[in-house]
Scaffold this active site. Structure first.
Site, PDB file in Angstrom:
ATOM      1  N   SER A   1      47.046  40.761  46.228  1.00  0.00           N
ATOM      2  CA  SER A   1      47.654  39.886  45.218  1.00  0.00           C
ATOM      3  C   SER A   1      46.858  38.602  45.049  1.00  0.00           C
ATOM      4  CB  SER A   1      49.081  39.541  45.642  1.00  0.00           C
ATOM      5  OG  SER A   1      49.609  38.503  44.858  1.00  0.00           O
TER       6      SER A   1
ATOM      7  N   TYR B 259      54.989  35.818  51.273  1.00  0.00           N
ATOM      8  CA  TYR B 259      54.464  37.031  50.633  1.00  0.00           C
ATOM      9  C   TYR B 259      52.939  36.998  50.576  1.00  0.00           C
ATOM     10  CZ  TYR B 259      53.250  40.251  46.860  1.00  0.00           C
ATOM     11  OH  TYR B 259      52.661  41.233  46.112  1.00  0.00           O
TER      12      TYR B 259
ATOM     13  N   LYS C  57      49.922  39.403  52.507  1.00  0.00           N
ATOM     14  CA  LYS C  57      48.813  40.076  51.819  1.00  0.00           C
ATOM     15  C   LYS C  57      47.469  39.662  52.422  1.00  0.00           C
ATOM     16  CE  LYS C  57      51.027  42.504  48.722  1.00  0.00           C
ATOM     17  NZ  LYS C  57      50.992  43.981  48.731  1.00  0.00           N
TER      18      LYS C  57
END
Length: 333
Positions: free
Chosen positions: A124, A148, A152
């Site tokens: 991402s 988040y 990643k």
């Protein structure tokens, strides 16, 4: 190739499955349906007129993964499974590290035990954090501002360390910008469980009369209309990026690239395009900025084009048109 597609029943995964099937590959979906529903499998089969293999399971279940890989003679893996809400990740960090990082480790251990060494990873653009310059290229410093994004980035580091320790491992890391749109059939698209958090599903729900208005957070940025600018990429372009990545792994080797359009659209530009496509008025109110939001984020995509021969082909109006076609069909499915 026989390709294990973790999270293959989700928004991006379902479109990747269709693309793989169209190009002669055999995807085997492995999904626990936390972020998706099982009825998407029937819709994929309707689109491609083929039966698709789907196994329900959790990526933290290594014995189940080993069984699936062996029984289906898997050649490579496209890894999309994971939890994906930025706001929720800050509230439930243990869950996000358990699934996104721990689940990937479980998957890699299963691959190691079965001799599978090629994996494309769904990363991402959140790994970059606040932009220091635009457009963002792959050399831009990484500094995630949420859990988040941290999961990643940590997964990317695990993949890099593993490939450095053993040259037989080949990884493709794809840093997505903002996936939007739907398959042109209108049979599959983004269907967030609960209230949507991303811009286009919210606009779609306003156009469909499911909510009263769109709340725009920040109207005083230093952009052309004061609203935030993001790089939106059509989900079918994104799906083709996975196909290009898996082919590059087989022929050349590891890579890390951005997947975006290379241009940004403001919130009001997206609203305007959606109104034209849907012939619906999208009421909106402008609220104060949210903490952590930035004025503009968009990608430099030259590396993906030079390495993979990939570039986005669908414009904002095509993104909105397929989104609206999907939203209009949902009540009929």
């Amino acid at each position: 190739m026989n390709i294990l597609l973790t999270g293959g029943a989700g928004y991006i995964g379902s479109h990747v499955a269709i693309t793989l099937l169209e190009y002669g590959h055999r995807p085997v979906i492995f999904d626990n349906f936390v972020n998706s529903t099982s009825n998407v499998i029937a819709r994929i089969e309707l689109i491609v007129n083929k039966t698709i293999d789907c196994i329900e399971g959790d990526i933290r279940d290594m014995p189940a993964l080993i069984k699936v890989i062996k029984e289906n003679k898997i050649d490579a893996v496209i890894h999309l499974a994971g939890l994906k809400s930025v706001s929720e990740s800050n509230e439930k960090p243990l869950d996000y590290f358990s699934v996104n990082v721990g689940g990937t480790i479980s998957l890699l251990q299963a691959m190691k035990k079965t001799g599978v060494r090629h994996l494309v990873f769904s990363s991402s653009a959140t790994v970059y954090g606040e932009p220091r310059y635009l457009p963002i290229d792959e050399s831009h410093p990484t500094n995630p501002t949420n859990v988040y994004g941290e999961t990643k980035l940590q997964t990317e580091l695990i993949l890099r360390n593993l490939s450095e320790s053993d040259a037989s491992w080949k990884f493709g890391c794809l840093r997505y910008f903002n996936p939007v749109g739907a398959h042109h059939s209108g049979l599959i698209g983004e269907a967030p469980l609960g209230r949507p958090n991303n811009l286009m599903p919210i606009i779609a729900s306003v156009a469909a009369g499911e909510r009263g208005e769109l709340k725009i957070f920040g109207g005083d940025y230093g952009t052309k209309d004061g609203t935030g600018i993001r790089d939106y990429v059509h989900v079918m372009d994104l799906a083709r990026g996975h196909l290009a990545s898996i082919n590059y792994l087989a022929k050349v080797g590891s890579h890390l690239v951005n997947l975006g359009t290379g241009m940004g659209y403001s919130v009001l530009e997206v609203v305007g395009a959606y109104q034209q496509i849907s012939c619906k008025t999208i009421p909106y109110s402008v609220e104060k900025r949210r903490s952590g939001d930035v004025a503009a984020v968009y990608a430099n995509t030259k590396l993906a084009e030079s390495l993979l021969g990939w570039r986005a082909t669908q414009n904002l109006y095509e993104m909105c048109a397929t989104s609206w076609a999907w939203k209009s069909q949902q009540s009929k499915i």
